[in-house]
Scaffold this motif. Structure first.
Motif, PDB file in Angstrom:
ATOM      1  N   HIS A  46      -7.754  -4.343   5.947  1.00  0.00           N
ATOM      2  CA  HIS A  46      -6.357  -3.905   5.989  1.00  0.00           C
ATOM      3  C   HIS A  46      -6.042  -2.885   7.077  1.00  0.00           C
ATOM      4  O   HIS A  46      -4.883  -2.530   7.254  1.00  0.00           O
ATOM      5  N   CYS A  66      -6.959   2.655   1.193  1.00  0.00           N
ATOM      6  CA  CYS A  66      -6.006   2.232   2.230  1.00  0.00           C
ATOM      7  C   CYS A  66      -4.626   2.863   2.056  1.00  0.00           C
ATOM      8  O   CYS A  66      -3.645   2.395   2.634  1.00  0.00           O
ATOM      9  N   LYS A  77      -0.717  -2.402   0.567  1.00  0.00           N
ATOM     10  CA  LYS A  77       0.454  -1.735  -0.008  1.00  0.00           C
ATOM     11  C   LYS A  77       0.350  -1.584  -1.524  1.00  0.00           C
ATOM     12  O   LYS A  77       0.893  -0.640  -2.098  1.00  0.00           O
ATOM     13  N   ILE A  78      -0.311  -2.535  -2.169  1.00  0.00           N
ATOM     14  CA  ILE A  78      -0.479  -2.482  -3.626  1.00  0.00           C
ATOM     15  C   ILE A  78      -1.962  -2.558  -3.956  1.00  0.00           C
ATOM     16  O   ILE A  78      -2.673  -3.424  -3.441  1.00  0.00           O
ATOM     17  N   ALA A  79      -2.425  -1.658  -4.811  1.00  0.00           N
ATOM     18  CA  ALA A  79      -3.825  -1.687  -5.244  1.00  0.00           C
ATOM     19  C   ALA A  79      -3.865  -1.635  -6.760  1.00  0.00           C
ATOM     20  O   ALA A  79      -2.923  -1.151  -7.405  1.00  0.00           O
ATOM     21  N   PRO A 128      -2.382   2.967  -0.555  1.00  0.00           N
ATOM     22  CA  PRO A 128      -1.344   2.039  -1.036  1.00  0.00           C
ATOM     23  C   PRO A 128      -0.109   2.815  -1.479  1.00  0.00           C
ATOM     24  O   PRO A 128      -0.194   3.980  -1.905  1.00  0.00           O
ATOM     25  N   THR A 129       1.035   2.162  -1.403  1.00  0.00           N
ATOM     26  CA  THR A 129       2.274   2.802  -1.849  1.00  0.00           C
ATOM     27  C   THR A 129       2.505   2.593  -3.342  1.00  0.00           C
ATOM     28  O   THR A 129       3.275   3.325  -3.955  1.00  0.00           O
ATOM     29  N   THR A 176       1.752   8.327  -4.140  1.00  0.00           N
ATOM     30  CA  THR A 176       1.682   6.938  -4.571  1.00  0.00           C
ATOM     31  C   THR A 176       2.461   6.718  -5.860  1.00  0.00           C
ATOM     32  O   THR A 176       2.341   7.491  -6.808  1.00  0.00           O
ATOM     33  N   ARG A 220      -1.927  -7.022  -0.840  1.00  0.00           N
ATOM     34  CA  ARG A 220      -2.954  -6.648  -1.812  1.00  0.00           C
ATOM     35  C   ARG A 220      -3.988  -5.727  -1.157  1.00  0.00           C
ATOM     36  O   ARG A 220      -4.594  -6.073  -0.147  1.00  0.00           O
TER      37      ARG A 220
END
Length: 356
Positions: free
Chosen positions: A124, A173, A95-97, A175-176, A208, A92
Motif C-alpha cells: 500500500h 498504513c 484506507k480501511i483496516a 488507515p482512516t 482514526t 483494504r
C-alpha cells in the motif's frame, strides 16, 4: 451521495446468506453515518449481523454463500460499492483496516510477524524493503513489543501479544477507518484492559475513525462515542453513548442493561432476556423482538415498525415506547418474576435434599 459532514455513510445495506434451500436474512436495510474521528459501537447478541455489516464495508463477504442484495456505502466521499475488486485492493489495509476477533487465526503461522507487517506496507505504500522493515519495527514498538522480536513467528507470542501484533498490522498504513471485531474476546480481563487502552491511544494518535463490534457494554462505555444496538440484522436503537446509557428506549436495550450486574444497587439477581433470537431464515413480520418483548402489542407484530426520534440524534425502532413510570413498573415486575422463580427452585432443591 454522502452528506458533506459524513465520513462514512451506509445506506439501506441488505445482505443474505444461502444455506442449502434456506435464505438467512443477515442484514436488513441498515443505514448509519459517521464523522471523521468518531467511534461507533455495534452492540448485540451473537448472530445479530454486526460482523456482516463490517465485512460489507470492507467488501470481504464470502461469496458464496453471502450476497449483498442492496445498499450503498461511501467512505470520505468515495462510493465503495461502485469500485471494482482491483480498486478495493488499495482500500483494504490502506484506507480501511480490520482487527479480527481471533488473533490466532488472523496471523500466518509460516511468516515472521515482521514480514507480515512489511508485506502490507509494501503493498500500500511506495517503500523499499528496508524502509518497510524499519516501519514494521517502529509499529511493534508502538504497541509495546520490542523491535528485535520482529523476526519471531506467531507461535512464539502469547494471545495478548498476538493481538498487539494484529493491531500493529492494522495501523501500519495509517488507515482512516478501523474495524475492530470483538478485539478483546479471546483475552483475559487484565490483557483486555491493556489492549483497549492501546486501541484508544493509537486511535487518537493517528486520528482514526473506528467501528467497534462487541456485546460487552463495559467496553462500549470505555471506548465509543455513539452506539447502534443491532437485533436480527437491524439497527433498532441509535444514540450517542451518554444518551443511550442514561435513557435507553427499546425493550431489547433495556434487556441488555438488565442482564448486567449492578455493583452499587441492591439487585439480588440478573434479569435475563426471555426467549431466544428469532430464526434468521424465517424472521417474523413486524418487530423481530416482539415474541420476546414484555410490551408487545398486536401493532408490533405486523407491518413496518417506525423509527422514532426520541431526542435529537436518538432514534428507536419501536411503535410502543415506554414512559419512565412504565419502565419502573416493568423492572419491578421482572424482579418479582425472577425472585419467584428463584424461590421455587430453592424449594425444589430443599425437597430433593430431604428425600435424599
Amino acid at each position: 451521495m454522502a452528506s458533506e459532514n459524513s465520513f462514512l455513510k451506509v445506506e439501506d445495506l441488505e445482505v443474505i446468506y444461502t444455506s442449502g434451500k434456506k435464505i438467512v436474512q443477515a442484514v436488513n436495510k441498515v443505514s448509519f453515518e459517521m464523522k471523521k474521528g468518531e467511534t461507533l459501537a455495534l452492540v448485540g447478541e451473537t448472530g445479530a449481523g454486526k460482523t456482516t455489516i463490517a465485512r460489507s464495508i470492507l467488501r470481504i463477504l464470502p461469496d458464496p454463500p453471502a450476497k449483498m442484495l442492496g445498499g450503498r456505502i461511501w467512505l470520505d466521499g468515495q462510493e465503495l460499492t461502485a469500485l471494482s475488486e482491483e480498486e478495493m485492493l488499495n482500500i483494504r489495509g490502506g484506507k480501511i483496516a480490520m482487527i479480527f476477533q481471533d488473533p490466532m487465526t488472523a496471523l500466518n503461522p509460516l511468516m515472521t510477524v515482521g514480514d507480515q507487517i512489511v508485506e502490507g506496507l509494501m503493498l500500500h505504500n511506495d517503500m523499499t524493503k528496508e524502509q518497510a522493515t524499519a516501519r514494521a519495527k517502529e509499529m511493534l514498538e508502538t504497541v509495546g513489543i520490542p523491535a528485535e522480536r520482529s523476526v519471531e513467528y506467531p507461535f512464539e507470542f502469547s494471545g495478548g501479544m498476538k493481538q498487539r501484533v494484529v493491531i500493529a498490522m492494522a495501523l501500519a498504513c495509517n488507515p482512516t477507518l478501523l474495524l475492530a471485531d470483538e478485539p478483546t474476546t479471546a483475552l483475559d480481563v487484565t490483557i483486555q484492559a491493556q489492549v483497549l487502552d492501546l486501541i484508544k491511544d493509537l486511535r487518537t494518535k493517528f486520528n482514526t475513525s473506528m467501528i467497534l463490534i462487541t456485546h460487552d457494554l463495559g467496553v462500549v462505555a470505555e471506548t465509543s462515542d455513539y452506539v447502534a444496538v443491532v437485533y436480527a440484522g437491524r439497527i433498532i436503537e441509535y444514540a450517542d453513548k451518554r444518551e443511550l446509557f442514561t435513557n435507553p428506549q427499546h425493550p431489547y436495550t433495556h434487556g441488555l442493561f438488565g442482564s448486567l450486574p449492578n455493583m452499587n444497587g441492591g439487585q439480588k439477581r440478573l434479569r435475563p432476556i426471555a426467549g431466544s433470537p428469532p430464526d434468521p431464515t424465517a424472521l417474523p413480520d413486524g418487530c423481530a423482538f416482539a415474541p420476546r418483548c414484555p410490551r408487545a402489542t398486536e401493532a408490533c407484530r405486523h407491518g413496518v415498525i417506525p423509527s422514532v426520534e426520541v431526542t435529537p440524534g436518538h432514534f428507536c425502532l419501536c411503535c410502543n415506547l415506554e414512559t419512565k413510570a412504565d419502565r419502573q413498573a416493568e423492572n419491578a415486575k421482572a424482579e418479582e418474576i425472577t425472585e419467584t422463580a428463584a424461590d421455587a427452585a430453592g424449594e425444589l432443591n430443599t425437597a430433593a435434599a430431604k428425600e435424599d
